[in-house]
Design an enzyme around this catalytic site. Structure first.
Site, PDB file in Angstrom:
ATOM      1  N   GLY A   1      -5.484  40.831   3.499  1.00  0.00           N
ATOM      2  CA  GLY A   1      -5.006  39.226   3.959  1.00  0.00           C
ATOM      3  C   GLY A   1      -5.290  38.120   2.912  1.00  0.00           C
ATOM      4  O   GLY A   1      -6.392  38.293   2.215  1.00  0.00           O
ATOM      5  N   SER A   2      -4.510  37.189   2.887  1.00  0.00           N
ATOM      6  CA  SER A   2      -4.741  36.253   1.921  1.00  0.00           C
ATOM      7  C   SER A   2      -4.731  34.778   2.604  1.00  0.00           C
ATOM      8  O   SER A   2      -4.223  33.766   1.962  1.00  0.00           O
ATOM      9  CB  SER A   2      -3.133  36.372   1.149  1.00  0.00           C
ATOM     10  OG  SER A   2      -2.064  36.007   1.954  1.00  0.00           O
ATOM     11  N   GLY A   3      -5.344  34.886   3.645  1.00  0.00           N
ATOM     12  CA  GLY A   3      -5.636  33.505   4.549  1.00  0.00           C
ATOM     13  C   GLY A   3      -6.737  32.752   3.864  1.00  0.00           C
ATOM     14  O   GLY A   3      -7.295  33.224   2.796  1.00  0.00           O
TER      15      GLY A   3
ATOM     16  N   GLY B   1      -9.846  33.274   4.748  1.00  0.00           N
ATOM     17  CA  GLY B   1     -11.198  34.010   4.585  1.00  0.00           C
ATOM     18  C   GLY B   1     -11.128  34.986   3.403  1.00  0.00           C
ATOM     19  O   GLY B   1     -11.752  35.171   2.696  1.00  0.00           O
TER      20      GLY B   1
ATOM     21  N   VAL C   1      -0.726  46.873   5.250  1.00  0.00           N
ATOM     22  CA  VAL C   1      -1.457  47.954   5.706  1.00  0.00           C
ATOM     23  C   VAL C   1      -1.255  48.722   6.955  1.00  0.00           C
ATOM     24  O   VAL C   1      -0.915  47.948   8.010  1.00  0.00           O
ATOM     25  CB  VAL C   1      -3.134  47.629   5.551  1.00  0.00           C
ATOM     26  CG1 VAL C   1      -3.977  48.649   6.029  1.00  0.00           C
ATOM     27  CG2 VAL C   1      -3.524  47.019   4.211  1.00  0.00           C
TER      28      VAL C   1
ATOM     29  N   GLU D   1      -1.173  17.698  18.012  1.00  0.00           N
ATOM     30  CA  GLU D   1      -0.466  17.242  16.796  1.00  0.00           C
ATOM     31  C   GLU D   1       1.018  17.394  17.015  1.00  0.00           C
ATOM     32  O   GLU D   1       1.487  16.311  16.608  1.00  0.00           O
ATOM     33  CB  GLU D   1      -1.123  18.022  15.674  1.00  0.00           C
ATOM     34  CG  GLU D   1      -2.588  17.652  15.388  1.00  0.00           C
ATOM     35  CD  GLU D   1      -3.174  18.844  14.521  1.00  0.00           C
ATOM     36  OE1 GLU D   1      -4.205  18.300  13.913  1.00  0.00           O
ATOM     37  OE2 GLU D   1      -2.764  19.931  14.372  1.00  0.00           O
TER      38      GLU D   1
ATOM     39  N   ASP E   1     -10.066  35.157  12.243  1.00  0.00           N
ATOM     40  CA  ASP E   1      -9.588  35.213  13.569  1.00  0.00           C
ATOM     41  C   ASP E   1      -9.208  36.524  14.081  1.00  0.00           C
ATOM     42  O   ASP E   1      -9.201  36.488  15.614  1.00  0.00           O
ATOM     43  CB  ASP E   1      -7.978  34.488  13.734  1.00  0.00           C
ATOM     44  CG  ASP E   1      -8.318  32.887  13.456  1.00  0.00           C
ATOM     45  OD1 ASP E   1      -9.339  32.619  13.217  1.00  0.00           O
ATOM     46  OD2 ASP E   1      -7.137  32.440  13.248  1.00  0.00           O
TER      47      ASP E   1
END
Length: 430
Positions: A17-19, A21, A85, A179, A309
């Site tokens: 994951g590249s978010g 975190g 993955v 928003e 998340d």
């Protein structure tokens, strides 16, 4: 350094994951020169809190989605892989990912899972094809294309058709929903110079439930004064072409005209979270989030960490600051800056949400809160700080000046070849 042994590579640390975190963990590992493989399903890092601004044309997609390779270009420790993955053997410490139809296996010393969560439709998966969500860049582009289409067609239509085209319903009055609703009104008034109908539907009894009290009430009043209809204690029961059926707390149902429905209510962890849960036997909550240990490890596996998340721990909110702090915590244990088993503690630095131009709410703690113009400038400064890369910050400032000070929308100048969803196509034929 990685090497191939009987078709299986070996890596000290694998990050999935590249978010927020995943990148926070990667940068923390690099401080100690720890090599890592980062596997991402997309080539870019997405600044998800600003997706709504791409959808409403305030920013261009490139300004909030810089390439991962560029972000980590100075990290000699980084080995960035593009792929998804598809499996894990926790007992053998092997993770399998696929890219362009080819499977790759990596044996890890430690694994950090940070794949986030997707949209939840609370058992009504058919809503996914009838609404617009905001979880990916493609989602934002689809919604922007839909917005551009309805305004363009409305400009040439008769009054009845125009009212139908310019009817929006936003489901969920969290930060994203508020928003989006506020920006739709701003967009219609200052860029397209047309009147729109925007209805914000929320199941809870207040706007921005995590804020509560005076800030929630301020947000509701600001939205209402701008022309947004706010329905609280109200749930969506059905969505059909051109209308949304809702039920109020007293059980009364009624329909709302809706050419465009934006869904921002609830999240669901899936994908790698589900794979990891099945492989490790760790329990999950109703949203599929992993019920991780206090030190962020998964089940009985001390070499597997899960963050952000895709997890549930101590009721911490599903927000980027939590994911980043968790990523750094896991990395600190791996690089021996913290003892194994050290519980994670979240430092809440506050929450914020934009309502409209020069109007926002900011909550630092129960005593220190801001609203209005001051809160808007705090929001601006914080988001500039967290945007990755000087070029992205510079471009964002330029775009915000155009959108908020003048009347332009840089995002609508982008060439967009992404077609709106089927629901939009049906409306053109109606």
């Amino acid at each position: 350094m990685q090497y191939v042994d009987a078709g299986i590579e070996t890596a000290g640390v694998v990050i999935v994951g590249s978010g927020f975190g995943g990148l926070a963990a990667a940068k923390q590992l690099a401080k100690s020169g720890v090599d890592y493989v980062l596997i991402s399903s997309t080539p870019e890092h997405l600044f998800q809190p600003l997706l709504y601004q791409v959808a409403t044309g305030v920013l261009t997609s490139e300004e909030i989605a810089p390439p991962i390779a560029g972000i980590l270009r100075r990290h000699r420790e980084a080995d960035v892989r593009l792929g998804t993955v598809v499996g894990i053997d926790p007992d053998r410490a092997i993770v399998t990912y696929e890219h362009e139809g080819v499977s790759h296996r990596i044996r890890y010393g430690s694994l950090i899972a940070a794949t986030g969560a997707s949209q939840s439709y609370f058992g009504r998966d058919d809503f996914a094809e009838k609404t617009y969500s905001l979880k990916t860049i493609d989602d934002a582009r689809r919604l922007r294309a839909q917005i551009a289409r309805v305004f363009a067609e409305a400009a040439q239509a008769d009054e009845q058709t125009r009212r139908r085209l310019l009817s929006f319903v936003v489901v969920g009055a969290g930060a994203t929903g508020v928003e989006v609703a506020g920006q739709l009104k701003e967009l219609a008034k200052r860029h397209f110079h047309q009147e729109v109908s925007v209805t914000l539907v929320e199941g809870a009894g207040e706007v921005l439930p995590p804020f509560g009290g005076g800030l929630s009430e301020y947000a509701k009043k600001s939205l209402t004064s701008s022309g947004v209809e706010v329905l609280l204690g109200t749930f969506v029961t059905d969505i059909e072409h051109g209308k949304v059926t809702v039920k109020s707390a007293d059980g009364v149902e009624h329909a709302i005209a809706a050419e465009t429905v934006v869904w921002s209510a609830g999240v669901q962890a899936g994908g790698f979270a589900k794979i990891l849960a099945e492989a490790t036997g760790v329990a999950t909550d109703r949203a599929g989030r992993l019920l991780i240990n206090p030190d962020l490890t998964v089940g009985g596996y001390a070499d597997i960490y899960a963050i952000g998340d895709m997890t549930s721990l101590n009721g911490y909110p599903g927000q980027s600051p939590v994911a980043m702090q968790e990523g750094r915590h896991a990395a600190d244990i791996i690089r021996r800056k913290k003892q194994p088993g050290t519980p994670f503690t979240y430092w809440d630095k506050g929450s914020m949400a934009v309502i409209s131009r020069f109007s926002a709410v900011t909550k630092l703690n129960d005593r220190i809160t801001f609203r209005g113009v001051i809160a808007w400038f705090i929001w601006l400064a914080v988001h500039l700080f967290y945007l990755v890369g000087f070029r992205n910050r510079f471009a964002a400032v330029a775009s915000w000046l155009v959108a908020f000070i003048f009347t332009g929308r840089p995002g609508f100048a982008e060439e967009d070849t992404t077609a709106p969803k089927v629901l939009a196509a049906e409306s053109r034929a109606a």
